[in-house]
Write an enzyme that holds these catalytic residues in place. Sequence first.
Site, PDB file in Angstrom:
ATOM      1  N   ASP A   6     -12.270   8.597 -30.846  1.00 21.61           N
ATOM      2  CA  ASP A   6     -12.395   9.937 -30.281  1.00 21.61           C
ATOM      3  C   ASP A   6     -12.831   9.833 -28.815  1.00 21.61           C
ATOM      4  OD1 ASP A   6     -12.505  12.771 -30.288  1.00 21.61           O
ATOM      5  OD2 ASP A   6     -14.672  12.687 -30.627  1.00 21.61           O
ATOM      6  N   ASP A  53     -10.371  10.159 -25.098  1.00 22.51           N
ATOM      7  CA  ASP A  53     -10.636  11.115 -24.022  1.00 22.51           C
ATOM      8  C   ASP A  53     -10.715  10.393 -22.675  1.00 22.51           C
ATOM      9  OD1 ASP A  53     -10.718  13.311 -25.719  1.00 22.51           O
ATOM     10  OD2 ASP A  53     -12.567  14.116 -24.838  1.00 22.51           O
ATOM     11  N   LYS A  87     -18.530  -2.211 -32.746  1.00 22.69           N
ATOM     12  CA  LYS A  87     -19.842  -2.646 -32.267  1.00 22.69           C
ATOM     13  C   LYS A  87     -20.400  -3.639 -33.281  1.00 22.69           C
ATOM     14  CE  LYS A  87     -22.471  -1.106 -29.470  1.00 22.69           C
ATOM     15  NZ  LYS A  87     -22.957  -1.785 -28.221  1.00 22.69           N
ATOM     16  N   ASP A  95     -18.320  -0.414 -26.226  1.00 22.08           N
ATOM     17  CA  ASP A  95     -18.889   0.015 -24.942  1.00 22.08           C
ATOM     18  C   ASP A  95     -18.235  -0.745 -23.792  1.00 22.08           C
ATOM     19  OD1 ASP A  95     -20.108  -2.345 -25.811  1.00 22.08           O
ATOM     20  OD2 ASP A  95     -22.077  -1.865 -24.974  1.00 22.08           O
ATOM     21  N   TYR A 115     -17.142  10.239 -39.518  1.00 22.06           N
ATOM     22  CA  TYR A 115     -16.694  11.630 -39.683  1.00 22.06           C
ATOM     23  C   TYR A 115     -16.762  12.087 -41.137  1.00 22.06           C
ATOM     24  CZ  TYR A 115     -14.801  12.677 -35.029  1.00 22.06           C
ATOM     25  OH  TYR A 115     -14.642  12.968 -33.699  1.00 22.06           O
TER      26      TYR A 115
HETATM   27  C1  IPM Z   1      -9.984  15.220 -31.386  1.00 23.65           C
HETATM   28  C2  IPM Z   1     -11.026  16.291 -31.417  1.00 23.65           C
HETATM   29  C3  IPM Z   1     -11.481  16.509 -32.856  1.00 23.65           C
HETATM   30  C4  IPM Z   1     -12.180  15.241 -33.289  1.00 23.65           C
HETATM   31  C5  IPM Z   1     -12.359  17.740 -33.106  1.00 23.65           C
HETATM   32  C6  IPM Z   1     -11.714  19.008 -32.627  1.00 23.65           C
HETATM   33  C7  IPM Z   1     -12.732  17.854 -34.567  1.00 23.65           C
HETATM   34  O1  IPM Z   1     -12.051  16.008 -30.549  1.00 23.65           O
HETATM   35  O2  IPM Z   1      -8.990  15.324 -32.124  1.00 23.65           O
HETATM   36  O3  IPM Z   1     -10.144  14.276 -30.604  1.00 23.65           O
HETATM   37  O4  IPM Z   1     -13.376  15.047 -33.039  1.00 23.65           O
HETATM   38  O5  IPM Z   1     -11.503  14.412 -33.908  1.00 23.65           O
HETATM   39 MG    MG Z   2     -11.677  14.305 -29.298  1.00 17.88          MG
END
Ligand code: IPM
Ligand code: MG
Length: 369
Positions: free
Chosen positions: A250, A254, A193, A226, A142
């Site tokens: 990230d 999710d 990884k 993975d 990032y």
């Molecule tokens: C998260 C989001 C952020 C990230 C975005 C909105 C920049 O997806 O906090 O998970 O990628 O970190």
């Molecule tokens: Mg995210």
Amino acid sequence: MQNPSLLVLPGDGIGPEVMAEVTRIIEWFGDRRGLRFDVEEDLVGGAAYDVHGVPLADSTMEKAQRVDAVLLGAVGGPKYDALPFEVKPERGLLRLRKEMDLFANLRPAQCFDALADASSLKRDVVAGLDIMIVRELTSGIYFGEPRGIFPDNEGGRVGINTQRYTTEEVRRVARVAFELARRRQNRVCSMEKANVMESGILWREEVQWVHDNEYPDVELSHMYADAGGMQLVRWPKQFDVIVTDNLFGDLLSDVAAMLTGSLGMLPSASLGAPMENGRPKALYEPVHGSAPDIAGQGKANPCACILSFAMALRYSFDQGAEADRLERAVETVLGRGVRTPDLMQVEGKAPATTRGMGDAILAALDETA
Ligand code: IPM
Ligand code: MG
């Protein structure tokens, strides 16, 4: 004694509507539990861009550095898709994380029993799930340099991002994971990884070093990220604390969110080093994004944002019992079948609105005080 201070940044999309419910919860704790906060509100993301031409004004950044904790809703939306990269809404959030040095992002994935059937996975896979993902938040791909889009030698272009980690960056986030594990089931699984990336080899070795030298009592395992993603959907209850880098964290968070029934349920805390008053630098935000497709329609689930405030009570203000109270109120409401559209499993029952969910949680809080 001065009241603790909060900076509230509702942001874009569904951010303002879910944060409106959090604001009512904050007021409830002031009125009913004598827990008063000095709350300031400001702009972030597209909302800030519309007014200041940048996704985070310097004055907002200064406030964020000064307060005891920041609460953020969400940033981004299609309206801002065509903006130059440097002023995109996401840059505002990334600036906050970087300049506050919030290196440890805690993303707890807990499956409330009432929601075990709302997950896309089978009930027995997710019921009772309680895992903590610790995502490194201020380094890695990032932020690594060089980065950019450059002309190449064949008349085309090349896009570059750099995955980069230092010893200390890995060690400090590993320590957070081990500390958390000691208060939970005492197990950490580190994901990278190392089979294809040198930065992954370094990550693995440094996590192992912290373990061997400082936390030999905690059980440590390593997994390729993975395979970790696969294991998260195969049998997530094998995990206690997962520690991983910025990008893998990230993605994996999710995935973990969906185990809990909905992305609308997952809170997060981003923590840095302790300030002078002993409190960590901190920003609390839901894991979900700005969901522009449902913004402004009262369909958004405010639970992730409300549970993020519960994390603030716990990690910034040493109010573990009040955090429990709020989390139990959310659980009670879900147990009563109150559901925003993202949590609806069966057709036929009218879904709750964002405000309706907030009302129900406030009513459940009232019953406890
Ligand atoms: C998260 C989001 C952020 C990230 C975005 C909105 C920049 O997806 O906090 O998970 O990628 O970190
Ligand atoms: Mg995210």
